[in-house]
Design a protein around this motif. Sequence first.
Motif, PDB file in Angstrom:
ATOM      1  N   ASP A   1     109.172  69.422 -62.324  1.00 29.39           N
ATOM      2  CA  ASP A   1     110.102  70.149 -63.191  1.00 29.39           C
ATOM      3  C   ASP A   1     111.364  69.339 -63.465  1.00 29.39           C
ATOM      4  O   ASP A   1     111.828  69.244 -64.607  1.00 29.39           O
ATOM      5  CB  ASP A   1     110.466  71.494 -62.562  1.00 29.39           C
ATOM      6  CG  ASP A   1     109.304  72.467 -62.564  1.00 29.39           C
ATOM      7  OD1 ASP A   1     108.343  72.224 -63.325  1.00 29.39           O
ATOM      8  OD2 ASP A   1     109.345  73.448 -61.795  1.00 29.39           O
ATOM      9  N   GLU A   2     111.925  68.745 -62.416  1.00 31.96           N
ATOM     10  CA  GLU A   2     113.123  67.923 -62.583  1.00 31.96           C
ATOM     11  C   GLU A   2     112.819  66.678 -63.427  1.00 31.96           C
ATOM     12  O   GLU A   2     113.621  66.279 -64.270  1.00 31.96           O
ATOM     13  CB  GLU A   2     113.684  67.496 -61.230  1.00 31.96           C
ATOM     14  CG  GLU A   2     114.340  68.623 -60.437  1.00 31.96           C
ATOM     15  CD  GLU A   2     113.343  69.529 -59.739  1.00 31.96           C
ATOM     16  OE1 GLU A   2     112.125  69.277 -59.851  1.00 31.96           O
ATOM     17  OE2 GLU A   2     113.782  70.483 -59.075  1.00 31.96           O
TER      18      GLU A   2
ATOM     19  N   LEU B   1     110.428  66.453 -65.716  1.00 32.81           N
ATOM     20  CA  LEU B   1     110.208  66.896 -67.091  1.00 32.81           C
ATOM     21  C   LEU B   1     111.532  67.105 -67.814  1.00 32.81           C
ATOM     22  O   LEU B   1     111.682  66.719 -68.983  1.00 32.81           O
ATOM     23  CB  LEU B   1     109.388  68.188 -67.102  1.00 32.81           C
ATOM     24  CG  LEU B   1     109.039  68.755 -68.488  1.00 32.81           C
ATOM     25  CD1 LEU B   1     108.203  67.742 -69.273  1.00 32.81           C
ATOM     26  CD2 LEU B   1     108.294  70.077 -68.342  1.00 32.81           C
ATOM     27  N   LEU B   2     112.506  67.693 -67.131  1.00 35.48           N
ATOM     28  CA  LEU B   2     113.829  67.875 -67.726  1.00 35.48           C
ATOM     29  C   LEU B   2     114.458  66.527 -68.065  1.00 35.48           C
ATOM     30  O   LEU B   2     115.077  66.362 -69.124  1.00 35.48           O
ATOM     31  CB  LEU B   2     114.732  68.654 -66.762  1.00 35.48           C
ATOM     32  CG  LEU B   2     116.175  68.900 -67.225  1.00 35.48           C
ATOM     33  CD1 LEU B   2     116.201  69.705 -68.512  1.00 35.48           C
ATOM     34  CD2 LEU B   2     116.967  69.612 -66.135  1.00 35.48           C
TER      35      LEU B   2
ATOM     36  N   HIS C   1     119.319  73.480 -61.914  1.00 33.86           N
ATOM     37  CA  HIS C   1     117.913  73.804 -62.167  1.00 33.86           C
ATOM     38  C   HIS C   1     117.338  74.521 -60.953  1.00 33.86           C
ATOM     39  O   HIS C   1     117.465  74.032 -59.827  1.00 33.86           O
ATOM     40  CB  HIS C   1     117.105  72.528 -62.454  1.00 33.86           C
ATOM     41  CG  HIS C   1     115.680  72.797 -62.776  1.00 33.86           C
ATOM     42  ND1 HIS C   1     115.273  73.318 -63.991  1.00 33.86           N
ATOM     43  CD2 HIS C   1     114.550  72.605 -62.055  1.00 33.86           C
ATOM     44  CE1 HIS C   1     113.944  73.426 -63.994  1.00 33.86           C
ATOM     45  NE2 HIS C   1     113.503  73.008 -62.821  1.00 33.86           N
TER      46      HIS C   1
END
Length: 320
Positions: A271-272, A274-275, A319
């Motif tokens: 997730d990190e 992808l951000l 996040h």
Amino acid sequence: MIVVDLALIFLFCLLLIKATDVLLINLKSLALQTGMGAFAITGLIVALATSLPEFFVGVAAGLRGEPNLSLGNVVGANIANLSLVIGGAALIGGAVTVQGTFLRRDVFYAFLAGAAPMLLLTDKVLSRFDGLILLSLYGFYQVMVFEEQKKRAADEEGFINRLLRRLNHRGTKRELGWIFLGVVLLLFSADMIVHLASKIALSLNIPILLIGLVLVAIGTTLPELTFEIEAIRSHQPTMVFGNLLGSIVANGTLIIGLVALISPIRIQAFDEYLLATMAFVIAFGIFYLFIRTKHRLERWEGAFLIGFYLAFVLGEFIHP
């Protein structure tokens, strides 16, 4: 101890700026004497030199079995280059004008190089074979830069022969000595900044991915920032963009490719990551839009890019 470490970071930043000033003056003279051109000089020599902090971080992380730290550092450094570095250089040093074939070709190559590891990581693994692909892309980019320079040579004498003869000149050897000293000081100060920043981050229990994406990335991009500020103030826009694009290419292909050869990368915090990939694409889009409209990066646009970077950092820390 954190206060002492912050004071040491400030002192090494001053040394970094002085080393960059020595490097810029002698590179400008070397470019004039050899006929290589400022973009070719900075796109290869300076960009590679200022990317060596990322290289050392990557090799150490790979050998220690923590290649995700290098991945975060490379992606974070490229985001910082496109927003914090070029934005800060324009804000502090003044507006910078785009010249030559920059828009037509070099931006495309830099984006391809910066996005290549992200495309290869769609399966969440960067294998040793992927690393070889990235190293090949780096070689292709450097060949293209020097092939273009050879086409621009107006005289009948071969480019390589002229370069070798000029490099044997006594005055050129003296300048190469100063360049070597500047690079040594730059790398030493940058390495100390990265070491101290990592020490502070670890003492505050910050996750390793965020250490690479934000804190280590800021430390390793300080050479690019100081070099570009000095280049703008010296009215050398080709050096500004040569260093910017060369650093993005070196980070996204050479450095992360070598790390993958040492230790294949498997994303641990998708997730990190992808951000961060989204932030890179958006930052590149904003940067390209700014320079395409007027072939010039204004101070207010630099401030906007800095604001974008701060928003990215905030997004990473908040996040869930």
